[in-house]
Design an enzyme around this catalytic site. Structure first.
Site, PDB file in Angstrom:
ATOM      1  N   TYR A 140      36.047  44.788  32.504  1.00  0.00           N
ATOM      2  CA  TYR A 140      36.868  44.666  31.298  1.00  0.00           C
ATOM      3  C   TYR A 140      36.049  44.911  30.031  1.00  0.00           C
ATOM      4  CZ  TYR A 140      41.307  42.770  33.034  1.00  0.00           C
ATOM      5  OH  TYR A 140      42.530  42.610  33.615  1.00  0.00           O
ATOM      6  N   LYS A 190      33.214  42.028  46.500  1.00  0.00           N
ATOM      7  CA  LYS A 190      33.249  43.253  47.312  1.00  0.00           C
ATOM      8  C   LYS A 190      31.790  43.607  47.613  1.00  0.00           C
ATOM      9  CE  LYS A 190      35.473  46.732  49.202  1.00  0.00           C
ATOM     10  NZ  LYS A 190      36.376  46.565  50.367  1.00  0.00           N
ATOM     11  N   ASP A 222      39.610  42.620  49.529  1.00  0.00           N
ATOM     12  CA  ASP A 222      40.737  43.178  50.292  1.00  0.00           C
ATOM     13  C   ASP A 222      41.250  42.160  51.311  1.00  0.00           C
ATOM     14  OD1 ASP A 222      38.309  43.463  51.604  1.00  0.00           O
ATOM     15  OD2 ASP A 222      38.710  45.476  52.380  1.00  0.00           O
ATOM     16  N   ASP A 246      42.282  38.988  37.907  1.00  0.00           N
ATOM     17  CA  ASP A 246      43.531  39.443  37.289  1.00  0.00           C
ATOM     18  C   ASP A 246      44.549  39.756  38.385  1.00  0.00           C
ATOM     19  OD1 ASP A 246      45.293  40.402  35.268  1.00  0.00           O
ATOM     20  OD2 ASP A 246      44.710  42.449  35.774  1.00  0.00           O
ATOM     21  N   ASP A 250      47.955  37.237  39.929  1.00  0.00           N
ATOM     22  CA  ASP A 250      49.353  37.687  39.979  1.00  0.00           C
ATOM     23  C   ASP A 250      49.905  37.536  41.393  1.00  0.00           C
ATOM     24  OD1 ASP A 250      49.288  38.498  37.284  1.00  0.00           O
ATOM     25  OD2 ASP A 250      50.440  40.318  37.703  1.00  0.00           O
TER      26      ASP A 250
HETATM   27  C1  IPM Z   1      46.315  38.652  32.062  1.00  0.00           C
HETATM   28  C2  IPM Z   1      46.808  39.958  31.508  1.00  0.00           C
HETATM   29  C3  IPM Z   1      45.725  40.550  30.621  1.00  0.00           C
HETATM   30  C4  IPM Z   1      44.513  40.814  31.493  1.00  0.00           C
HETATM   31  C5  IPM Z   1      46.150  41.809  29.857  1.00  0.00           C
HETATM   32  C6  IPM Z   1      47.394  41.579  29.033  1.00  0.00           C
HETATM   33  C7  IPM Z   1      45.044  42.346  28.997  1.00  0.00           C
HETATM   34  O1  IPM Z   1      47.186  40.820  32.521  1.00  0.00           O
HETATM   35  O2  IPM Z   1      46.028  37.736  31.257  1.00  0.00           O
HETATM   36  O3  IPM Z   1      46.231  38.519  33.272  1.00  0.00           O
HETATM   37  O4  IPM Z   1      44.415  41.867  32.134  1.00  0.00           O
HETATM   38  O5  IPM Z   1      43.637  39.953  31.525  1.00  0.00           O
HETATM   39 MN    MN Z   2      47.114  39.894  34.534  1.00  0.00          MN
END
Ligand code: IPM
Ligand code: MN
Length: 360
Positions: A140, A190, A222, A246, A250
């Site tokens: 990042y 990884k 993975d 990240d 999710d």
């Molecule tokens: C998160 C989001 C952010 C990230 C984006 C909006 C930059 O997806 O907080 O998970 O990738 O960290």
């Molecule tokens: Mn995110």
């Protein structure tokens, strides 16, 4: 006097923050907490007003505050802008400037919402995961990065990089968190391919020697992604870098049925920042349809981690469970045919549940 900055941001951000603010004001009245809330601009909202996704005055507000609450940033309106002028840069710069290197993303099952999970009930039974994501390093922020056109051909590059100090400090956070939970830590990397994450594995292993009471396991990313849907109850704390964190957070959120339920804390040395883990959902913005509970639960995390008000955090969490028990559902967590409430009504219901607690 304690100061909290709200950065509502873009899309559904203003609606979910308004609901969260209602809830914060309700506990504040009840507890007679001396607290000032101020609002500032980040993301696309700040781009529109100041041509900068994190204007200096917003950064200054955040620096002076005891805690920051952020709604969400981004939207199609700003998608075509150059990298430094994207709404997301506002958020990334806030994280970097405030040195919020530790991102805590809990994912636990709300029993009332079992049916909302895409996984079979027996698979999600007992799921209670804390993802500890490193937040200020990795690909990042790594340099060099860029994009160019060479002889008519486009190329672009980024750099995945960690030094051992960055890994050590996030590992310490994760081990300490594991100690307060079920004492199991799964570090995700990884290391079979990437030097960065080979170092990650080495340093995490070293830190682990100071925590002999925490069981340490390493998984390749993975495999971890697969295990999260195959047998998610095996995980307690998952420790990983910025990029893998990240993605995996999710994925973990979906076990619980809706990303609209999950809060997060970003911590460093000083003040923390709190946000729902979901995005700005431009498709439903301004329609009173978004689920404010992740933001409301982020307020609870803020009270616990930054404002030393754990009992108030618990009251909010109990109020959220109460409204779920009462059957209130925003569209994202409603089963087919179930009646749906809007953002505002959901916020009001949580505030009402808090008042009800106080009188019972
Ligand atoms: C998160 C989001 C952010 C990230 C984006 C909006 C930059 O997806 O907080 O998970 O990738 O960290
Ligand atoms: Mn995110």
């Amino acid at each position: 006097m304690t100061t909290v900055v709200f950065f509502p941001g873009d899309g559904i951000g203003p609606e979910i923050c308004a609901a969260a603010r209602r809830v914060l004001e309700t506990v504040q009245e009840q507890a007679e907490l001396p607290l000032t809330v101020v609002e500032g601009l980040v993301g696309g909202a700040a781009l529109d007003a100041h041509d900068d996704p994190l204007p200096p005055e917003s950064l200054e507000l955040a620096r002076r505050a005891d805690a920051v609450l952020l709604g969400a940033v981004g939207g199609p309106k700003w998608d075509g802008l150059p990298p430094a002028k994207r709404p997301e840069q506002g958020l990334l710069r806030l994280r970097k400037e405030l040195e919020l290197f530790a991102n805590l993303r809990p994912a636990q099952i709300f029993p009332q919402l079992r049916a909302a999970s895409p996984l079979r009930p027996e698979l999600i039974e007992g799921v209670d995961i804390l993802v500890v994501r490193e937040l200020t390093g990795d690909i990042y922020f790594g340099e060099p990065r860029g994009a160019e056109v060479v002889q008519g051909k486009r190329r672009a590059w980024n750099t995945m990089v960690y030094d051992e100090d960055e890994i050590r400090r996030i590992a310490e956070v994760a081990f300490r968190a594991a100690r307060d939970r079920r004492r199991r830590l799964c570090s995700v990397d990884k290391a079979n391919v990437l030097e960065t994450t080979r170092l990650w594995r080495e340093v995490v292993t070293e830190v682990g020697r100071d925590y002999p009471d925490v069981e340490l396991q390493h998984l390749y990313v993975d495999n971890a992604a697969m295990q999260l849907v195959r047998a998610p109850a095996q995980f307690d704390v998952i420790l990983t870098g910025n990029m893998f964190g990240d993605i995996l957070s999710d994925e973990a959120s979906q076990l619980t049925g809706s990303i609209g339920m999950l809060a997060s804390a970003s911590l460093g040395q000083g003040r923390g920042m709190y946000e729902p883990i979901h995005g700005s959902a431009p498709d439903i913005a301004g329609q009173d349809r978004a689920n404010p509970l992740a933001t409301i639960l982020s307020v609870a995390m803020m009270l616990r981690h930054s404002l030393d008000q754990a009992p108030l955090a618990e009251r909010i969490e109990a109020a959220v469970l109460r409204v779920l028990d009462q059957g209130l559902r925003t569209a994202d967590i409603a089963a087919a045919g179930e009646p749906v409430v809007g953002t505002q009504a959901m916020g009001e219901a949580v505030a009402a549940a808090l008042r009800e607690q106080a009188t019972s």
